[in-house]
Design an enzyme around this catalytic site. Structure first.
Site, mmCIF file in Angstrom:
data_model
loop_
_atom_site.group_PDB
_atom_site.id
_atom_site.type_symbol
_atom_site.label_atom_id
_atom_site.label_comp_id
_atom_site.label_asym_id
_atom_site.label_seq_id
_atom_site.Cartn_x
_atom_site.Cartn_y
_atom_site.Cartn_z
ATOM 1 C CB CYS A 123 15.591 -105.379 -45.135
ATOM 2 S SG CYS A 123 15.795 -105.745 -43.392
ATOM 3 C CB ILE A 175 13.197 -109.006 -37.465
ATOM 4 C CG1 ILE A 175 11.909 -108.693 -38.244
ATOM 5 C CG2 ILE A 175 13.107 -110.392 -36.837
ATOM 6 C CD1 ILE A 175 11.682 -109.545 -39.454
ATOM 7 N N GLY A 185 4.481 -123.786 -43.818
ATOM 8 C CA GLY A 185 4.752 -125.191 -44.159
ATOM 9 C C GLY A 185 5.318 -125.358 -45.560
#
Lengths: 660, 91
Positions: free
Chosen positions: A2, A53, A366
């Protein structure tokens, strides 16, 4: 994930302007397009733009505690929130949402500032205590999530991005010469500073307390490197197994979300390893995303496809053309809010758009592996140069350098010419910055393009000295590799990779990135691994590679590192982009911004357009100049005024008429 | 076959100043070491070699690519002119 914003009148009080706060939140729409929320009282205002989410239905922020004395606006994720919540519930805390946000609030109630020690996550938040009239702000250990602030007439303004603060017309917008000096040496402003005068960044691993007329910032976390005497004496195999176990757990808790999670797959060890952990243990058909280049010199497509096939992932690859990269650069500057010295953030920005088009909001990456496990050449270079410095006349020792840089030494004829560059400063092994002096010295050459005014403004400034003075007390107890890791992580990784090439490029298209290699438990363990196992001889990331043997095919696990980069000169001077670049760098435009010397920039353009072989320095200089010009154009000269108001907030708590 | 040209130190100076010094030749003497002074970085050497090959018309032999021949204006001048002296006469 956000965007957050807020206004705290820490000297005196007057009702906070709803319109002002709403404008700040609207400027963060890209970070949180799903809904917005505001909290207002007679002294403070908290704003929030939400990318939903976790707890999609009831997680609207700002969120409060049981008696509504504490209010929080939060950007990020706390990955260990279910465990923390269980403990808090056992201690009698009551929750009205299932969010991680509410967990922070109750943990803060319980432990105060020490709550930060328990949070495993990537975050920036502000908690307003309406009863005590204090504000507490904090940022995660590495600064994965951003937080900026400024102070104006006893008022603190803070936000996830600087553009939000700039929506207040009273805030001056001016480029900071010292920040330019730092960007053109270290690739980013040093922690705490931003490209703009009087706009500060809350540094990674820091928190801030705002208390009746007082503003205090302090560090709450330091890199958990252990001195040699406290390092592990385990067999390498056992260390590799433990790395694998901790990474697996780091991945597991990073898959916590109420929406599907994908991964970025570059074809190298780091992202392949993360993707393998996801696909093998948790999510068989994980969606993966990879960058390919029109320009073959940069492309790793073949390895990506090999990995995707091997793991059976649902792979999406996106080919980046030189033209696309050049034309997206102004947008990157708008989101990154910093000049850049390479174009590598651009493809990641374009990739995040594709992620959104595939209806994903969250990806694992990664990032962090090279820093934590010793993957970069700069670490090996420092090792070799230290070894060489003990016998500077040894040709054998000198020759080790050519193994590190096959692409510089690929013309064997040049070996004798190249070596003297790496021999420079062999007598400076006592300098705490030894590992980075060559890189920073090379980069700083591009300050030669500064205008006379800019050069004069920074003439007495020494960035290296500032870094030396800011080193933590523990620095001298760390081994040489840890020292180099600290320099790399606290400056380049935190201030550039995680920012300009991380959060910002992803959030530009409302995508959240999560980095398992930067999990605190992984870090804590890596901090105890002896240097000689991280880099064995000249083998980079030795133990990490061992830990992925068996999980990854050997040609991926043992593949030499391929640095991720993107084309520069072809992108900026190729095709349709040439005119735009030339217009941006014409004499009048350069004079107006006042940052660069038009004659010198003219020479550079002539050289690059003339088809001369561009040196490393030329590419950095060109990118730095172009992006600094864009920064000036978008933030100083033409900053958008009077944007139309965004959608009506989903939540407004207005306590401005209540007595407090 | 192209003839190997002799060269004037001022041509080399101009190339170095334009390419690496932003047009400002303060502090650049004929015998200033490019490497020790930090005037040129490792990729810059490629440009120097390219320049010499273009100006002299000769491909530089591997064993000539050493600091003794390339590390200052003076050295480059001496080196190129020695190449020219060995070159066949103009047709």
């Amino acid at each position: 994930m956000c965007g957050i914003a807020g206004i705290v009148q820490y000297r005196g009080r007057k009702p906070v302007s709803r319109q002002r706060l709403a404008a700040m939140v609207d400027a963060l729409h890209h970070r949180g397009p799903d809904e917005t929320g505001l909290y207002l009282d007679n002294r403070a205002g908290l704003g929030h733009a939400r990318l939903s989410i976790i707890d999609l239905s009831s997680g609207t922020q700002p969120i409060h505690n049981e008696d509504q004395t504490l209010w929080i606006t939060f950007n990020g994720e706390i990955f260990n929130y279910p465990e923390l919540r269980k403990n808090l519930e056992a201690r009698g805390h009551r929750f009205y949402t299932t969010t991680d946000t509410e967990v922070i609030l109750h943990l803060y109630e319980e432990k105060g500032e020490a709550c930060l020690d328990d949070l495993n996550g990537q975050f920036a938040f502000a908690i307003w205590n309406a009863e005590k009239q204090t504000c507490f702000l904090a940022r995660d250990r590495f600064g994965i999530r951003p937080l900026y602030y400024t102070v104006l007439d006893g008022t603190l303004l803070f936000a996830s991005e600087i553009k939000s603060i700039f929506t207040c017309p009273a805030v001056p917008r001016e480029i900071d010469p010292v920040a330019m000096d730092q960007v053109f040496t270290f690739w980013a402003p040093l922690p705490g500073r931003t490209p703009f005068k009087n706009i500060r960044e809350l540094p990674a691993g820091h928190c801030m307390v705002v208390d009746d007329g007082r503003l205090e910032t302090r560090r709450y976390w330091q890199m958990p490197f252990r001195p040699k005497a406290d390092q592990l004496d385990w067999a390498p195999r056992r260390i590799a197994e433990e790395i694998q176990a901790r990474l697996k757990e780091a991945v597991r808790i990073r898959l916590r979300a109420d929406v599907p999670v994908g991964t970025y797959l570059s074809g190298g060890l780091d992202s392949s390893g993360i993707t393998a952990l996801v696909a093998r243990n948790f999510q068989k058909d994980v969606k993966t995303f990879g960058i390919c280049f029109e320009n073959a010199a940069f492309d790793e497509g073949i390895y990506q496809r090999r990995m995707a096939e091997f793991l059976g992932t649902d792979h999406v690859e996106q080919v980046m053309s030189n033209t696309q990269i050049g034309s997206a650069l102004p947008d990157i500057v708008w989101f990154a809010e910093k000049p850049l010295l390479r174009t590598a953030p651009v493809p990641l920005f374009l990739l995040s758009k594709t992620v959104r088009e595939h209806n994903l909001k969250v990806v694992l990456t990664g990032e962090g592996s090279d820093e934590v496990f010793g993957g970069y050449n700069i670490f090996r270079e420092a090792c070799v140069r230290r070894f060489w410095a003990r016998f500077p006349d040894s040709e054998k020792r000198a020759n080790l350098i050519s193994h590190l840089y096959p692409y510089i030494f690929n013309d064997p004829r040049l070996k004798r010419m190249m070596l003297p560059f790496f021999a420079k400063g062999l007598d400076q092994t006592d300098d705490p910055l030894f590992s980075h002096l060559i890189r920073w010295g090379n980069t700083a050459r591009i300050k030669g393009y500064f205008s006379d005014d800019l050069a004069a403004a920074v003439s007495g400034y020494d960035g290296l000295e500032e870094v030396r003075e800011g080193l933590p007390a523990e620095f001298s107890e760390w081994d040489h590799l840890q020292q180099a890791q600290h320099l790399e992580m606290s400056i380049f990784m935190s201030c550039y990779l995680l920012s300009s090439q991380g959060d910002r490029t992803a959030m530009g298209h409302s995508v959240e990135v999560r980095m398992p290699y930067l999990d605190p438990d992984v870090l804590e363990f890596a901090g105890r691994i002896p240097a000689n196992w991280k880099i064995l001889g000249l083998k980079e990331k030795y133990l990490l590679k061992q830990s992925f043997r068996g999980t990854l095919p050997d040609d991926i696990a043992l593949r030499p590192k391929h640095p991720y980069r993107a084309p520069i000169v072809e992108s900026l001077f190729g095709g349709d982009n040439r005119e735009a670049t030339l217009a941006l760098l014409n004499e009048a435009a350069l004079r107006e911004a006042g940052l660069f010397d038009p004659a010198r920039v003219g020479r550079l353009i002539k050289k690059l357009i003339g088809g001369a072989h561009p040196g490393e320095t030329d590419g950095m200089a060109l990118t730095g100049i172009v992006t600094a010009q864009w920064l000036h154009e978008r933030f100083i000269r033409n900053f958008p005024k009077n944007e139309p108001p965004g959608p009506e907030p989903g939540l407004v708590i207005d306590r401005r008429n209540e007595m407090n | 076959m192209p003839d190997n040209q002799t060269i004037d130190p001022s041509t080399i100076r101009e190339f170095i100043v334009e390419t690496f010094l932003f047009g400002d030749d303060t502090g650049l003497a004929e015998d200033t070491s490019f490497m020790e002074s930090g005037l040129i970085d490792s990729t810059g050497i490629l440009e120097v070699v390219d320049f010499i090959e273009r100006t002299s018309g000769a491909r530089i032999q591997d064993d000539h690519l050493v600091p003794e021949n390339l590390d200052s204006i003076e050295r480059i001048t001496r080196f190129i002119n020695s190449l020219a002296a060995e070159a066949p006469a103009v047709e």
